[in-house]
Design an enzyme around this catalytic site. Structure first.
Site, short mmCIF file in Angstrom:
data_model
loop_
_atom_site.label_atom_id
_atom_site.label_comp_id
_atom_site.label_asym_id
_atom_site.label_seq_id
_atom_site.Cartn_x
_atom_site.Cartn_y
_atom_site.Cartn_z
N GLY A 1 16.65 56.92 -0.60
CA GLY A 1 17.46 57.90 -1.30
C GLY A 1 16.66 58.67 -2.33
N THR A 2 15.70 57.99 -2.95
CA THR A 2 14.83 58.65 -3.93
C THR A 2 14.01 59.75 -3.28
OG1 THR A 2 14.72 56.63 -5.24
CG2 THR A 2 13.00 58.28 -5.63
N LYS B 1 14.34 46.82 2.97
CA LYS B 1 15.10 48.04 2.68
C LYS B 1 15.73 48.56 3.97
CE LYS B 1 15.00 52.45 0.28
NZ LYS B 1 16.25 52.10 -0.44
N ASP C 1 31.56 39.57 -0.99
CA ASP C 1 32.30 39.61 0.27
C ASP C 1 33.21 40.84 0.25
OD1 ASP C 1 33.91 38.72 -1.76
OD2 ASP C 1 34.85 37.09 -0.64
N HIS D 1 8.32 51.09 0.63
CA HIS D 1 9.25 50.09 0.12
C HIS D 1 9.05 48.75 0.85
CE1 HIS D 1 11.45 53.48 -1.68
NE2 HIS D 1 11.93 52.56 -2.50
N THR E 1 22.38 53.18 -1.52
CA THR E 1 22.02 54.35 -0.73
C THR E 1 22.43 54.13 0.73
OG1 THR E 1 19.77 53.49 -0.36
CG2 THR E 1 20.10 54.96 -2.24
#
Length: 239
Positions: free
Chosen positions: A143-144, A137, A32, A133, A75
């Protein structure tokens, strides 16, 4: 080592399992608002952040202000990354951010940069990136994939940037796909009329991401400064 988990979704639970198997103790789980928790009373050595993008900056900087180093794999929040670095430096804390903590992916990053340097003078080849993915997501591209594109741009001055799907000739197209039950697959392709060169990393589960984050936390304990997974890999290879 006492670890705080910032974000207790599927990744947080996987990290918890791996950390405990490596002899560490999870002393705090934050799912939280981080301000609901008294960080000063938890004897935290390192926090591992896999929260949601809108919570990441607050989670990370609150830890810095409480003298807690942070490993972050969240990310989609990087517009605030430089501000987080400044807070880390001002508080003399420690920080590792990575778009992907998988040790295999970080070896893949090294291969990608080396290959990009070799290919930059071969004008007959075009380059593109594909990432796949799971449906949950939140950010796109991953981000990769962005890290892979940035590495290629560092090596090839003729390319000016990247775009999701519709790219100009001097940009790298990134194709983002979302499918059921895919932890993460990334492919960099160099294509010409004569042949095609591809390098691919395929994650089989979340275990690799979680293990890399715990290894990074082990590396970060007791340090101050801003580090990368290259630092972690160098330490592993030396040992």
């Amino acid at each position: 080592m006492n670890i705080a988990l910032l974000g207790y979704g599927r990744m947080g639970k996987t990290i918890e399992e791996i950390a405990e198997n490596r002899g560490h103790k999870i002393v705090l789980k934050v799912s939280d608002d981080i301000e609901n928790h008294d960080l000063s009373e938890s004897n935290i050595d390192v926090a591992i952040d896999f929260s949601i993008p809108k919570a990441a900056f607050k989670n990370i900087t609150t830890c810095f202000k409480n003298n807690i180093p942070v490993v972050s794999g969240t990310t989609g929040w990087l517009d605030d990354y430089e501000k987080a670095r400044k807070v880390c430096q001002d508080e003399d804390s420690a920080f590792i951010y990575a778009s992907n903590f998988s040790l295999g992916v970080n070896v893949f990053f090294e291969l990608n940069q080396k290959l990009a340097g070799m290919m930059q003078g071969l004008e007959d080849y075009s380059v593109d990136i594909e990432e796949i993915h799971h449906l949950q997501k939140l950010d796109s591209p991953s981000g990769t994939a962005i890290t892979l594109a940035q590495q290629i741009l560092q090596e090839n001055s003729k390319l000016k940037g990247w775009q999701l799907e519709n790219a100009d000739e001097d940009e790298i197209p990134i194709h983002a796909k979302r499918e059921e039950n895919v932890p993460g697959t990334h492919t960099v392709t160099y294509d010409s009329s004569i042949d095609k060169i591809e390098i691919t990393h395929t994650a089989k589960s979340r275990q690799g991401f979680a293990l890399g984050a715990v290894v990074a936390a082990e590396y970060l304990k007791g340090k101050s400064g801003i580090f990368t997974m290259k630092d972690v890999l160098s330490d592993l290879f030396q040992n």
